[in-house]
Write an enzyme that holds these catalytic residues in place. Structure first.
Site, PDB file in Angstrom:
ATOM      1  N   ASP A 109       0.795  -1.143  -0.011  1.00 24.40           N
ATOM      2  CA  ASP A 109      -0.056  -0.106  -0.235  1.00 24.40           C
ATOM      3  C   ASP A 109       0.847   1.342  -0.122  1.00 24.40           C
ATOM      4  O   ASP A 109       1.449   1.625   0.991  1.00 24.40           O
ATOM      5  CB  ASP A 109      -0.812   0.061   1.277  1.00 24.40           C
ATOM      6  CG  ASP A 109      -2.008   1.052   1.072  1.00 24.40           C
ATOM      7  OD1 ASP A 109      -2.095   1.736   0.174  1.00 24.40           O
ATOM      8  OD2 ASP A 109      -2.669   1.328   2.239  1.00 24.40           O
ATOM      9  N   ALA A 110       1.319   1.696  -1.359  1.00 25.21           N
ATOM     10  CA  ALA A 110       2.022   2.996  -1.366  1.00 25.21           C
ATOM     11  C   ALA A 110       1.336   3.966  -2.073  1.00 25.21           C
ATOM     12  O   ALA A 110       1.924   5.145  -2.037  1.00 25.21           O
ATOM     13  CB  ALA A 110       3.143   2.343  -1.904  1.00 25.21           C
ATOM     14  N   LYS A 111       0.222   3.702  -2.768  1.00 22.05           N
ATOM     15  CA  LYS A 111      -0.377   4.673  -3.359  1.00 22.05           C
ATOM     16  C   LYS A 111       0.276   5.487  -4.390  1.00 22.05           C
ATOM     17  O   LYS A 111       0.456   6.878  -4.282  1.00 22.05           O
ATOM     18  CB  LYS A 111      -1.255   5.811  -2.438  1.00 22.05           C
ATOM     19  CG  LYS A 111      -2.251   4.893  -1.561  1.00 22.05           C
ATOM     20  CD  LYS A 111      -2.879   5.910  -0.668  1.00 22.05           C
ATOM     21  CE  LYS A 111      -3.718   4.999   0.305  1.00 22.05           C
ATOM     22  NZ  LYS A 111      -3.256   3.785   1.183  1.00 22.05           N
ATOM     23  N   ARG A 112       1.089   5.043  -5.098  1.00 24.91           N
ATOM     24  CA  ARG A 112       2.152   5.507  -6.040  1.00 24.91           C
ATOM     25  C   ARG A 112       1.241   6.479  -7.197  1.00 24.91           C
ATOM     26  O   ARG A 112       0.249   5.795  -7.621  1.00 24.91           O
ATOM     27  CB  ARG A 112       2.805   4.577  -6.834  1.00 24.91           C
ATOM     28  CG  ARG A 112       3.819   3.871  -5.778  1.00 24.91           C
ATOM     29  CD  ARG A 112       4.657   5.053  -5.022  1.00 24.91           C
ATOM     30  NE  ARG A 112       5.827   4.244  -4.254  1.00 24.91           N
ATOM     31  CZ  ARG A 112       6.688   4.742  -3.197  1.00 24.91           C
ATOM     32  NH1 ARG A 112       6.116   6.156  -2.586  1.00 24.91           N
ATOM     33  NH2 ARG A 112       7.413   4.060  -2.688  1.00 24.91           N
TER      34      ARG A 112
ATOM     35  N   THR B 253      -1.034  -0.470  -4.498  1.00 25.08           N
ATOM     36  CA  THR B 253      -1.987   0.714  -4.687  1.00 25.08           C
ATOM     37  C   THR B 253      -1.541   1.759  -5.441  1.00 25.08           C
ATOM     38  O   THR B 253      -0.335   2.102  -5.254  1.00 25.08           O
ATOM     39  CB  THR B 253      -2.614   0.895  -3.414  1.00 25.08           C
ATOM     40  OG1 THR B 253      -1.429   1.731  -2.605  1.00 25.08           O
ATOM     41  CG2 THR B 253      -3.414  -0.018  -2.643  1.00 25.08           C
TER      42      THR B 253
END
Length: 286
Positions: free
Chosen positions: A103-106, A130
């Site tokens: 979960d890094a929401k790049r 993510t």
């Protein structure tokens, strides 16, 4: 680029787990907070304490999960990238069939996205990542071009109240912006069938709308634990079918920090079991 460890395609991993147990929909988030570590671990060096804590949670919750979701910032802010690597290795050792969602929401331009993809899928050997879709197609294509077997979860309708600022904006077409993201994910951002959506449990009506547009896309749904999302309403809105449930319900803090004393590991397992039972009870009989 480094060689990527061979893993089955992300969606095949989920399908195999759900073929054995369609009720296995719990995803446990691994969000270490040094201020909330159990008391018995606080005498250890902090990185060692975090690693022991997370590996202990993994061992306790394995029977109930369909995925683990380490939150990258909780590691990187403290320089614990090596801890993250070892925790993922521990998951692989104990349960290689359980996928890891980083979960890094790049979200960045394509040339930078290529390095984010390499980081997620080679350095950390995650099964899915993510991503933020705000920069559009060219910011997402490096992930599926270079790593067609890995999963992506596109941020769509998030669980935080501020998500309304942009996600609920009405477009000229009459759709909300989050609905437009769903359509583009299904129609343009899923060339290998490995892309899903992030939809918060605090908005079950929007989950139902997402599911109506994306009938079989995996939905990663945070917010059923400490954020107070209703499990029954979430399952009713997002459940697809017994053949392929395509629903991952994430709980982090409510499981990780179920107890701060000597019983912390058993308490984490018990919290995961209770959550998994509540999910199973909410599933329709098919």
């Amino acid at each position: 680029m480094n060689a990527v460890t061979h893993r089955p395609p992300f969606r095949e991993q989920l399908a195999a787990l759900w073929a054995k147990d369609p009720q296995r929909l719990l995803c446990v988030g691994l969000d270490p907070d040094p201020e909330r570590l159990p008391q018995p671990l606080r005498s250890l060096p902090i990185a060692e304490a975090v690693e022991r804590f997370l590996v202990g949670v993994v061992e306790a919750t394995l029977p109930y999960v369909c995925a683990f979701k380490p939150q990258f910032a909780h590691f990187a802010a403290h320089g614990w990238e090596a801890v993250l690597t070892r925790v993922i290795a521990a998951i692989r050792h104990h349960a290689p069939e359980i996928p890891v969602i980083l979960d890094a929401k790049r979200g960045d331009i394509g040339s930078t996205a290529a390095f984010y993809a390499q980081e997620a899928f080679e350095r950390y050997e995650a099964d899915a990542l993510t991503v933020n879709p705000y920069l559009g197609t060219d910011s997402l294509s490096p992930y599926w071009t270079r790593y067609p077997d890995r999963g992506l979860f596109v941020l769509c309708r998030t669980s935080n109240p501020g998500g309304d600022d942009l996600q609920f904006v009405s477009l000229a077409s009459g759709e909300r912006l989050y609905e437009h993201v769903v359509r583009w994910t299904v129609e343009r951002w899923n060339p290998h069938g490995q892309t899903g959506l992030v939809v918060g449990a605090t908005y079950p009506e929007e989950i139902a709308r997402v599911r109506a547009i994306a009938s079989s896309a995996p939905l990663l749904v945070p917010g059923i634990g400490a954020q107070g999302g209703d499990i029954a309403a979430t399952v009713a809105a997002g459940f697809a079918s017994r053949a392929f449930p395509a629903l991952l319900l994430n709980s982090s803090r409510a499981i990780l920090y179920a107890d701060s004393g000597d019983d912390w590991q058993r308490a984490a397992g018990a919290a995961a079991q209770t959550t998994a039972q509540a999910i199973a009870a909410a599933l329709p009989s098919v």
